[in-house]
Scaffold this active site. Structure first.
Site, PDB file in Angstrom:
ATOM      1  N   CYS A 132       0.828  -1.214   0.000  1.00 48.69           N
ATOM      2  CA  CYS A 132       0.000   0.000   0.000  1.00 48.69           C
ATOM      3  C   CYS A 132       0.865   1.268   0.000  1.00 48.69           C
ATOM      4  O   CYS A 132       1.562   1.542   0.970  1.00 48.69           O
ATOM      5  CB  CYS A 132      -0.904  -0.047   1.234  1.00 48.69           C
ATOM      6  SG  CYS A 132      -1.786   1.476   1.604  1.00 48.69           S
ATOM      7  N   CYS A 186       0.092   3.789   2.732  1.00 48.77           N
ATOM      8  CA  CYS A 186       0.550   3.255   4.022  1.00 48.77           C
ATOM      9  C   CYS A 186       2.034   3.564   4.224  1.00 48.77           C
ATOM     10  O   CYS A 186       2.465   3.910   5.329  1.00 48.77           O
ATOM     11  CB  CYS A 186       0.330   1.745   4.102  1.00 48.77           C
ATOM     12  SG  CYS A 186      -1.394   1.234   3.992  1.00 48.77           S
TER      13      CYS A 186
END
Length: 113
Positions: A39, A42
């Site tokens: 991600c 993230c």
């Protein structure tokens, strides 16, 4: 586990549901960063949660949604990054998506007072 074992300037990587419960069930504010290695947002959030771990009294946990899917399901994590704030063992607030450091810090401060 003694209280001193929770004092850390770095995020704690959660290893199991039991480990998570043990860390969340403490007094004070716990920031839980639900993430995945693939991600992009993230990864952008990672230095922010590291700063919060270093600069506040909050305990910062990182939960890999790929490894601990049952925790993600239990806390209705449907998109990441997803930060859940606990106070005194109970989930109190959630911030979904990439947010600035000031947003996360303000929640930590609010729950700490």
């Amino acid at each position: 586990m003694s209280e001193s074992e929770f004092v850390t300037d770095e995020p704690i990587h959660v290893e199991s549901v039991e480990h998570f419960q043990e860390l969340v069930d403490r007094d004070g504010v716990v920031l839980v960063d639900f993430y995945a290695d693939w991600c992009g947002p993230c990864k952008m959030l990672e230095p922010i949660v590291e700063n919060i771990a270093a600069d506040t009294d909050a305990v910062v946990l990182k939960v890999d949604t790929e490894e601990l899917g049952q925790l993600s399901a239990a806390y209705q994590v449907q998109s990441i990054p997803n930060v859940v704030f606990f106070a005194d063992g109970e989930p109190k607030k959630r911030v979904v998506g990439m947010r600035g450091e000031e947003v996360l810090r303000s929640v930590v401060e609010e729950l700490s007072s």
